[in-house]
Design a protein around this motif. Sequence first.
Motif, mmCIF file in Angstrom:
data_model
loop_
_atom_site.group_PDB
_atom_site.id
_atom_site.type_symbol
_atom_site.label_atom_id
_atom_site.label_comp_id
_atom_site.label_asym_id
_atom_site.label_seq_id
_atom_site.Cartn_x
_atom_site.Cartn_y
_atom_site.Cartn_z
ATOM 1 N N LEU B 6 -0.833 9.030 -1.618
ATOM 2 C CA LEU B 6 -0.841 7.601 -1.291
ATOM 3 C C LEU B 6 -2.225 6.980 -1.419
ATOM 4 N N THR B 7 -3.245 7.818 -1.484
ATOM 5 C CA THR B 7 -4.603 7.270 -1.472
ATOM 6 C C THR B 7 -4.918 6.473 -2.733
ATOM 7 N N ALA B 8 -4.123 6.682 -3.778
ATOM 8 C CA ALA B 8 -4.359 5.927 -5.014
ATOM 9 C C ALA B 8 -3.801 4.509 -4.918
ATOM 10 N N LEU B 9 -2.940 4.264 -3.927
ATOM 11 C CA LEU B 9 -2.322 2.934 -3.810
ATOM 12 C C LEU B 9 -3.306 1.935 -3.213
ATOM 13 N N ASP B 11 -4.350 -1.489 -0.881
ATOM 14 C CA ASP B 11 -4.060 -1.807 0.517
ATOM 15 C C ASP B 11 -2.730 -2.539 0.672
ATOM 16 N N ASP B 12 -2.479 -3.453 -0.244
ATOM 17 C CA ASP B 12 -1.241 -4.232 -0.195
ATOM 18 C C ASP B 12 -0.014 -3.331 -0.209
ATOM 19 N N ALA B 13 0.002 -2.416 -1.172
ATOM 20 C CA ALA B 13 1.152 -1.519 -1.325
ATOM 21 C C ALA B 13 1.300 -0.631 -0.095
ATOM 22 N N LEU B 14 0.167 -0.158 0.420
ATOM 23 C CA LEU B 14 0.222 0.701 1.604
ATOM 24 C C LEU B 14 0.748 -0.060 2.823
ATOM 25 N N LEU B 15 0.374 -1.325 2.909
ATOM 26 C CA LEU B 15 0.835 -2.110 4.064
ATOM 27 C C LEU B 15 2.347 -2.324 4.006
ATOM 28 N N VAL B 16 2.870 -2.473 2.803
ATOM 29 C CA VAL B 16 4.324 -2.599 2.651
ATOM 30 C C VAL B 16 4.997 -1.289 3.079
ATOM 31 N N LEU B 17 4.416 -0.168 2.641
ATOM 32 C CA LEU B 17 4.969 1.132 3.048
ATOM 33 C C LEU B 17 4.892 1.292 4.568
ATOM 34 N N TYR B 18 3.771 0.863 5.144
ATOM 35 C CA TYR B 18 3.616 0.934 6.599
ATOM 36 C C TYR B 18 4.727 0.134 7.282
ATOM 37 N N ALA B 19 4.932 -1.087 6.793
ATOM 38 C CA ALA B 19 5.960 -1.937 7.396
ATOM 39 C C ALA B 19 7.348 -1.324 7.252
ATOM 40 N N ASN B 20 7.531 -0.512 6.206
ATOM 41 C CA ASN B 20 8.825 0.140 5.991
ATOM 42 C C ASN B 20 8.951 1.442 6.776
ATOM 43 N N GLY B 21 7.936 1.738 7.578
ATOM 44 C CA GLY B 21 8.030 2.886 8.472
ATOM 45 C C GLY B 21 7.454 4.184 7.954
ATOM 46 N N ASP B 22 6.617 4.109 6.915
ATOM 47 C CA ASP B 22 6.026 5.326 6.356
ATOM 48 C C ASP B 22 4.790 5.729 7.181
ATOM 49 N N PRO B 23 4.867 6.844 7.922
ATOM 50 C CA PRO B 23 3.725 7.230 8.770
ATOM 51 C C PRO B 23 2.494 7.631 7.958
ATOM 52 N N ALA B 24 2.701 8.160 6.750
ATOM 53 C CA ALA B 24 1.547 8.545 5.921
ATOM 54 C C ALA B 24 0.725 7.318 5.546
ATOM 55 N N ALA B 26 0.330 4.723 7.376
ATOM 56 C CA ALA B 26 -0.450 4.368 8.579
ATOM 57 C C ALA B 26 -1.740 5.176 8.623
ATOM 58 N N ARG B 27 -1.639 6.457 8.284
ATOM 59 C CA ARG B 27 -2.829 7.331 8.329
ATOM 60 C C ARG B 27 -3.838 6.933 7.256
ATOM 61 N N VAL B 28 -3.347 6.717 6.040
ATOM 62 C CA VAL B 28 -4.258 6.388 4.937
ATOM 63 C C VAL B 28 -4.950 5.042 5.184
ATOM 64 N N LEU B 29 -4.167 4.075 5.619
ATOM 65 C CA LEU B 29 -4.755 2.750 5.856
ATOM 66 C C LEU B 29 -5.778 2.785 6.981
ATOM 67 N N THR B 30 -5.467 3.510 8.044
ATOM 68 C CA THR B 30 -6.414 3.586 9.170
ATOM 69 C C THR B 30 -7.732 4.188 8.714
ATOM 70 N N ARG B 31 -7.645 5.290 7.980
ATOM 71 C CA ARG B 31 -8.873 5.965 7.539
ATOM 72 C C ARG B 31 -9.635 5.143 6.515
ATOM 73 N N ARG B 32 -8.939 4.322 5.778
ATOM 74 C CA ARG B 32 -9.616 3.498 4.778
ATOM 75 C C ARG B 32 -10.233 2.248 5.410
ATOM 76 N N LEU B 33 -9.499 1.620 6.315
ATOM 77 C CA LEU B 33 -9.919 0.301 6.797
ATOM 78 C C LEU B 33 -10.785 0.340 8.053
ATOM 79 N N ALA B 34 -10.552 1.319 8.915
ATOM 80 C CA ALA B 34 -11.292 1.341 10.186
ATOM 81 C C ALA B 34 -12.814 1.389 9.976
ATOM 82 N N PRO B 35 -13.323 2.238 9.073
ATOM 83 C CA PRO B 35 -14.786 2.243 8.871
ATOM 84 C C PRO B 35 -15.319 0.911 8.348
ATOM 85 N N ILE B 36 -14.546 0.269 7.474
ATOM 86 C CA ILE B 36 -14.980 -1.029 6.932
ATOM 87 C C ILE B 36 -15.088 -2.057 8.058
#
Lengths: 129, 195
Positions: B6-9, B11-24, B26-36
Motif C-alpha cells: 500500500l505504500t506506493a499508493l 494519500d487520497d487512495a489510502l484515505l478511501v481505503l481507510y474509509a472502507n475499513g482497511d486497517p493497513a 490506517a497504519r500506512v497513513l499514520t506513519r506517513r502523515l504523523a511525522p509531517i
Amino acid sequence: MTHDQDHDFAELDGLFAAARRTGATLPEARLEHLTAQALAVQAEGPAPRSAPPRPRPLMRFLLGIGGWPALAGLATAGVAGLWIGAMPPAFVETIAAQVTASTDAAEDDLYLVDPLPGYPLALELGDGS
Amino acid sequence: MPFDDLTALDDDALLVLYANGDPAAARVLTRRLAPIVQSHATRLTGNLSDAEDITQEALLRLWRIAPEWRRGEAKVTTWLYRVTANLATDRIRRRRGGSVALDAIADPADDRPAADAVLQDKARVAALDRALQTLPDRQRQAVILRHIDGLTNPEIAEVMDIGVEAVESLTARGKRGLARALEGERNTLGYRDDT
C-alpha cells in the motif's frame, strides 16, 4: 559585521536544508498510539446521519399525489369545474339537456315498474280466496 | 510487513481505503502523515508538547472526515497543513511567550551523517527554530511551508487562503526577519568557515 542580503539568504538556505534533513522522527510507541487511534475511529464506522424529520399528514398527502405541481393541477381542475358549473358553455348545456332528458325517461320507466303487484301480494298474504 | 504494497499508493487512495475499513491503510497513513504534521506543528508552535497534541487532534479530524473525503478536490497534506495551522494558532494565542522546546528536533533515524555533522545540523536547526519564533505568525507559517516543508507558492496560498503574491511577500519578509535574527549567531553556527 554586515553582509549583503544575497549572502544572508544563501546561509538561510543551508539552515533550511539542515531543517529538512532533521525532520521529526516519531518514536515507535507514539506511532503505535496514533495508529491505535486511527483504527479505533475506523472501527466506529461513519457517524450515523440523523434521520430526516417525518413529514406531517398534509405534507405526506401532498407528496403522495405528486407534490406541489400536482396540487396546482388539482386546484386548476377544481376552479375549471366550478366555472363550467356556474357558467356552462352552450355545447355543455346541450349535452346536459340530452342527458337529463334520457335520465328523466328512464326514471319515469323505473317509477312505472310495480315491483310488488297486488295479485301476488294477495297470494302471499293468504287472503286471495 | 503486510501493508508494504500500500505504500506506493497516494494519500487520497489510502484515505478511501481507510474509509472502507482497511486497517493497513490506517497504519500506512499514520506513519506517513504523523511525522509531517508533528514537524510542522513543532515549528509553528515551538513546543513539542503542543505539537504532539496538535498531531493527535489533526489526524483524528482526518479520520473522522475520511468517509466524506472527495478524491481530487484537495490534497490530503494541504488539508492537514491548514488544520495544523489553525490548531497551532489556537495554542499560540492561549500560550503567548511560551518556551521553545529545542529537543523537538529529533535525530535522523537512518543514513545519518557523521556525528559532528549531526551536531552541527542540530545546532543550526535549533538556531533556525529560535529565529522562526521571532517572526509574526503568518510569516513564520509561510516560510516553514515554503522552505522546510517544500510546498509551492500556489499550494501555500491554498493552505493559508491568500493570494500567491501575498505568499511571496510573506516569505520574503520572513527571510529578511530570519536573516536579522540570525545575524549574531553566524560564528557559532560555523558559517565563517563554511561559506
